[in-house]
Design a protein around this motif. Structure first.
Motif, PDB file in Angstrom:
ATOM      1  N   GLU A  18     -10.210  81.683 -13.460  1.00 14.72           N
ATOM      2  CA  GLU A  18     -10.084  81.597 -12.021  1.00 14.72           C
ATOM      3  C   GLU A  18     -10.062  80.149 -11.552  1.00 14.72           C
ATOM      4  OE1 GLU A  18     -12.226  83.511 -13.613  1.00 14.72           O
ATOM      5  OE2 GLU A  18     -11.857  85.564 -12.959  1.00 14.72           O
ATOM      6  N   ILE A  19     -10.940  79.321 -12.135  1.00 18.36           N
ATOM      7  CA  ILE A  19     -10.993  77.915 -11.757  1.00 18.36           C
ATOM      8  C   ILE A  19      -9.680  77.224 -12.109  1.00 18.36           C
ATOM      9  CG2 ILE A  19     -12.113  75.701 -12.259  1.00 18.36           C
ATOM     10  CD1 ILE A  19     -14.761  77.300 -12.489  1.00 18.36           C
ATOM     11  N   GLU A  20      -9.147  77.495 -13.281  1.00 23.10           N
ATOM     12  CA  GLU A  20      -7.864  76.907 -13.670  1.00 23.10           C
ATOM     13  C   GLU A  20      -6.759  77.350 -12.713  1.00 23.10           C
ATOM     14  OE1 GLU A  20      -5.031  74.667 -15.059  1.00 23.10           O
ATOM     15  OE2 GLU A  20      -7.120  74.495 -15.667  1.00 23.10           O
ATOM     16  N   THR A  21      -6.795  78.599 -12.276  1.00 22.18           N
ATOM     17  CA  THR A  21      -5.803  79.095 -11.313  1.00 22.18           C
ATOM     18  C   THR A  21      -5.919  78.336  -9.997  1.00 22.18           C
ATOM     19  OG1 THR A  21      -5.805  81.282 -12.321  1.00 22.18           O
ATOM     20  CG2 THR A  21      -4.993  81.133 -10.049  1.00 22.18           C
ATOM     21  N   ILE A  22      -7.126  78.164  -9.502  1.00 26.62           N
ATOM     22  CA  ILE A  22      -7.345  77.440  -8.246  1.00 26.62           C
ATOM     23  C   ILE A  22      -6.871  75.996  -8.384  1.00 26.62           C
ATOM     24  CG2 ILE A  22      -9.108  76.544  -6.675  1.00 26.62           C
ATOM     25  CD1 ILE A  22     -10.705  79.159  -7.344  1.00 26.62           C
ATOM     26  N   LEU A  23      -7.205  75.337  -9.491  1.00 26.47           N
ATOM     27  CA  LEU A  23      -6.770  73.964  -9.700  1.00 26.47           C
ATOM     28  C   LEU A  23      -5.244  73.865  -9.772  1.00 26.47           C
ATOM     29  CD1 LEU A  23      -9.452  72.786 -12.280  1.00 26.47           C
ATOM     30  CD2 LEU A  23      -9.293  72.180  -9.860  1.00 26.47           C
ATOM     31  N   ARG A  24      -4.592  74.844 -10.396  1.00 32.80           N
ATOM     32  CA  ARG A  24      -3.127  74.851 -10.469  1.00 32.80           C
ATOM     33  C   ARG A  24      -2.528  75.000  -9.072  1.00 32.80           C
ATOM     34  NH1 ARG A  24      -2.535  78.825 -13.638  1.00 32.80           N
ATOM     35  NH2 ARG A  24      -1.859  80.361 -12.119  1.00 32.80           N
ATOM     36  N   TRP A  25      -3.114  75.893  -8.251  1.00 28.86           N
ATOM     37  CA  TRP A  25      -2.636  76.059  -6.873  1.00 28.86           C
ATOM     38  C   TRP A  25      -2.742  74.733  -6.109  1.00 28.86           C
ATOM     39  CZ3 TRP A  25      -5.867  81.032  -5.599  1.00 28.86           C
ATOM     40  CH2 TRP A  25      -5.260  82.147  -6.194  1.00 28.86           C
ATOM     41  N   CYS A  26      -3.865  74.046  -6.280  1.00 24.72           N
ATOM     42  CA  CYS A  26      -4.079  72.780  -5.577  1.00 24.72           C
ATOM     43  C   CYS A  26      -3.058  71.739  -6.019  1.00 24.72           C
ATOM     44  CB  CYS A  26      -5.498  72.269  -5.815  1.00 24.72           C
ATOM     45  SG  CYS A  26      -6.758  73.311  -5.047  1.00 24.72           S
ATOM     46  N   ARG A  27      -2.827  71.636  -7.327  1.00 19.23           N
ATOM     47  CA  ARG A  27      -1.831  70.679  -7.817  1.00 19.23           C
ATOM     48  C   ARG A  27      -0.450  71.020  -7.283  1.00 19.23           C
ATOM     49  NH1 ARG A  27      -5.151  70.856 -12.511  1.00 19.23           N
ATOM     50  NH2 ARG A  27      -3.913  72.536 -13.419  1.00 19.23           N
ATOM     51  N   ASP A  28      -0.122  72.309  -7.245  1.00 17.34           N
ATOM     52  CA  ASP A  28       1.182  72.735  -6.718  1.00 17.34           C
ATOM     53  C   ASP A  28       1.326  72.364  -5.243  1.00 17.34           C
ATOM     54  OD1 ASP A  28       1.797  73.775  -9.202  1.00 17.34           O
ATOM     55  OD2 ASP A  28       1.484  75.881  -8.605  1.00 17.34           O
ATOM     56  N   MET A  29       0.266  72.579  -4.453  1.00 17.92           N
ATOM     57  CA  MET A  29       0.327  72.244  -3.028  1.00 17.92           C
ATOM     58  C   MET A  29       0.492  70.747  -2.821  1.00 17.92           C
ATOM     59  SD  MET A  29      -2.295  74.708  -0.951  1.00 17.92           S
ATOM     60  CE  MET A  29      -3.635  74.784  -2.114  1.00 17.92           C
ATOM     61  N   LEU A  30      -0.214  69.941  -3.624  1.00 20.00           N
ATOM     62  CA  LEU A  30      -0.117  68.492  -3.477  1.00 20.00           C
ATOM     63  C   LEU A  30       1.253  67.975  -3.883  1.00 20.00           C
ATOM     64  CD1 LEU A  30      -3.629  67.439  -4.802  1.00 20.00           C
ATOM     65  CD2 LEU A  30      -2.801  67.338  -2.447  1.00 20.00           C
ATOM     66  N   ALA A  31       1.911  68.655  -4.818  1.00 18.65           N
ATOM     67  CA  ALA A  31       3.226  68.224  -5.290  1.00 18.65           C
ATOM     68  C   ALA A  31       4.352  68.740  -4.402  1.00 18.65           C
ATOM     69  CB  ALA A  31       3.438  68.698  -6.731  1.00 18.65           C
ATOM     70  N   HIS A  32       4.056  69.718  -3.558  1.00 17.28           N
ATOM     71  CA  HIS A  32       5.085  70.327  -2.712  1.00 17.28           C
ATOM     72  C   HIS A  32       5.602  69.309  -1.700  1.00 17.28           C
ATOM     73  CE1 HIS A  32       6.933  73.025   0.234  1.00 17.28           C
ATOM     74  NE2 HIS A  32       7.043  73.857  -0.773  1.00 17.28           N
TER      75      HIS A  32
END
Length: 71
Positions: A18-32
């Motif tokens: 779950e933590i890895e999923t949340i971190l991936r979402w955050c990285r995706d949002m920052l790169a968007h």
């Protein structure tokens, strides 16, 4: 900061997936890419001729500066 949020959302449990999923979402949002609403660029350009403009943001300074630079 994001890690703290991830721990809070998983109630401190060992939710590494779950933590890895949340971190991936955050990285995706920052790169968007930043997407301005219609008319915003024109409005800012027009206002810049009339007054001093100031940007006030909430959040991590580095991320906010990066967003402004990309927009």
């Amino acid at each position: 900061m994001v890690g703290d949020l991830a721990l809070e959302l998983t109630d401190g449990m060992d939710g590494s997936v779950e933590i890895e999923t949340i971190l991936r979402w955050c990285r995706d949002m920052l790169a968007h890419p930043v997407e301005l609403l219609p008319g915003v660029a024109e409005a800012v350009h027009e206002l810049a001729h009339r007054a001093r403009l100031i940007i006030v943001t909430k959040g991590d300074l580095w991320h906010q500066e990066t967003k402004v630079a990309r927009s």
